[in-house]
Design an enzyme around this catalytic site. Sequence first.
Site, short mmCIF file in Angstrom:
data_model
loop_
_atom_site.label_atom_id
_atom_site.label_comp_id
_atom_site.label_asym_id
_atom_site.label_seq_id
_atom_site.Cartn_x
_atom_site.Cartn_y
_atom_site.Cartn_z
N ASN A 83 15.41 8.87 -4.63
CA ASN A 83 14.13 9.66 -4.13
C ASN A 83 13.96 9.37 -2.56
OD1 ASN A 83 11.58 11.02 -4.29
ND2 ASN A 83 11.20 10.22 -6.26
N HIS A 113 21.26 -10.73 11.01
CA HIS A 113 20.93 -10.90 12.43
C HIS A 113 20.95 -12.55 12.39
CE1 HIS A 113 21.62 -6.81 13.53
NE2 HIS A 113 20.49 -6.60 13.01
N GLY A 140 9.93 1.93 -6.51
CA GLY A 140 9.66 2.36 -5.00
C GLY A 140 9.34 1.12 -4.14
N ALA A 158 8.35 -2.08 -8.77
CA ALA A 158 7.99 -1.51 -7.30
C ALA A 158 7.71 -2.78 -6.36
CB ALA A 158 7.08 -0.55 -7.38
C1 LIG Z 1 13.51 7.59 -9.45
C2 LIG Z 1 12.00 7.35 -9.04
O1 LIG Z 1 11.63 8.05 -8.13
S1 LIG Z 1 11.08 6.20 -9.56
C3 LIG Z 1 9.48 6.51 -9.24
C4 LIG Z 1 8.68 5.35 -8.56
N1 LIG Z 1 8.12 4.61 -9.52
C5 LIG Z 1 7.93 3.42 -9.52
O2 LIG Z 1 8.58 2.70 -8.46
C6 LIG Z 1 7.35 2.78 -10.47
C7 LIG Z 1 7.94 1.31 -10.88
N2 LIG Z 1 7.45 0.74 -11.87
C8 LIG Z 1 6.84 -0.57 -11.98
O3 LIG Z 1 6.93 -1.24 -11.16
C9 LIG Z 1 6.32 -0.89 -13.37
O4 LIG Z 1 5.22 -1.83 -13.04
C10 LIG Z 1 7.21 -1.60 -14.38
C11 LIG Z 1 8.14 -0.53 -14.70
C12 LIG Z 1 8.09 -2.83 -13.80
C13 LIG Z 1 6.31 -2.03 -15.45
O5 LIG Z 1 7.18 -2.38 -16.54
P1 LIG Z 1 6.43 -2.93 -17.99
O6 LIG Z 1 7.58 -3.40 -18.78
O7 LIG Z 1 5.67 -1.63 -18.53
O8 LIG Z 1 5.59 -4.22 -17.39
P2 LIG Z 1 4.09 -4.53 -17.73
O9 LIG Z 1 3.43 -3.50 -16.83
O10 LIG Z 1 3.94 -4.94 -19.17
O11 LIG Z 1 4.04 -5.72 -16.94
C14 LIG Z 1 4.72 -7.02 -17.13
C15 LIG Z 1 4.15 -7.98 -16.12
O12 LIG Z 1 4.82 -7.75 -14.72
C16 LIG Z 1 4.01 -7.58 -13.87
N3 LIG Z 1 4.37 -6.44 -12.92
C17 LIG Z 1 4.42 -5.28 -13.14
N4 LIG Z 1 5.10 -4.55 -12.12
C18 LIG Z 1 5.14 -5.26 -11.17
C19 LIG Z 1 5.68 -5.17 -9.89
N5 LIG Z 1 5.71 -4.04 -9.27
N6 LIG Z 1 5.61 -6.16 -9.05
C20 LIG Z 1 5.44 -7.52 -9.63
N7 LIG Z 1 4.90 -7.50 -10.73
C21 LIG Z 1 4.61 -6.48 -11.87
C22 LIG Z 1 2.71 -7.07 -14.55
O13 LIG Z 1 1.58 -7.61 -13.96
C23 LIG Z 1 2.77 -8.08 -15.97
O14 LIG Z 1 2.48 -9.31 -15.45
P3 LIG Z 1 1.79 -10.39 -16.52
O15 LIG Z 1 2.80 -10.49 -17.69
O16 LIG Z 1 1.72 -11.82 -15.73
O17 LIG Z 1 0.47 -9.76 -16.93
#
Ligand SMILES: CC(=O)SCCNC(=O)CCNC(=O)[C@H](O)C(C)(C)COP(=O)(O)OP(=O)(O)OC[C@H]1O[C@@H](n2cnc3c(N)ncnc32)[C@H](O)[C@@H]1OP(=O)(O)O
Length: 185
Positions: A83, A113, A140, A158
């Site tokens: 992306n 560095h 992202g 993310a």
């Molecule tokens: C190709 C493209 O263009 S991609 C589009 C761009 N989209 C993105 O970047 C979105 C990325 N998605 C994420 O980061 C999502 O949060 C995912 C995919 C990691 C969520 O995954 P899931 O399996 O649904 O996890 P869920 O929401 O159940 O969270 C599990 C735990 O991880 C934590 N967690 C979720 N996302 C994050 C994050 N980004 N950073 C740190 N911790 C996170 C949650 O808080 C939760 O913690 P807990 O167990 O202490 O409550």
Amino acid sequence: MTEFEKMKNGEWFELFDEAFSKRKQEYKKLRSEFAEIPLLNEDEQQNKIKEMLGSYGEHVYIQPPFAFDYGQNIHVGSRFYANYNLTVLDTNDVIIGNNVLIGPDVGIYTINHPINAKARNKGLGQSFPVHIGNDVWIGGHVTIVPGVNIGNNVVIAAGAVVTKNVPDNVVVGGVPANIIKSIED
Ligand SMILES: CC(=O)SCCNC(=O)CCNC(=O)[C@H](O)C(C)(C)COP(=O)(O)OP(=O)(O)OC[C@H]1O[C@@H](n2cnc3c(N)ncnc32)[C@H](O)[C@@H]1OP(=O)(O)O
């Protein structure tokens, strides 16, 4: 040993070596040509991607803007999608497998560095390759630092900063990135 060989071998090298500057000029030209392609002209984008990368599989798509140092050190497999705003500092190899999805504003860096300012101000760099396996989704705003290997079937949440190797079949997230959970088939 040339500065280029030192760069590829993970040794300290001089960033402002004349040979580098010359090469970088050529790659800057390619980068700006890519940036100037009209967004709807996907065929021309595809052709330019093939010119920019070291190697590529089938169905490679990169949303502009896309920034890199050399391009030739980037190797991507089939079904690759990146992306907006991918930055790859490829002073060393960046090897990416098949079925890899990259979210917006991701940075993949192979260069460090010196921590010591006196040494850093001499214009030194040290670079280590980055490997990314098959079936990987990078969310992202993820940053991947030099020398990291990411396994197969991995999701990087993310905003993560990945500083250590990531095993197969896990979701990692946070700064620094840690395992959040396993991925079952
Ligand atoms: C190709 C493209 O263009 S991609 C589009 C761009 N989209 C993105 O970047 C979105 C990325 N998605 C994420 O980061 C999502 O949060 C995912 C995919 C990691 C969520 O995954 P899931 O399996 O649904 O996890 P869920 O929401 O159940 O969270 C599990 C735990 O991880 C934590 N967690 C979720 N996302 C994050 C994050 N980004 N950073 C740190 N911790 C996170 C949650 O808080 C939760 O913690 P807990 O167990 O202490 O409550």
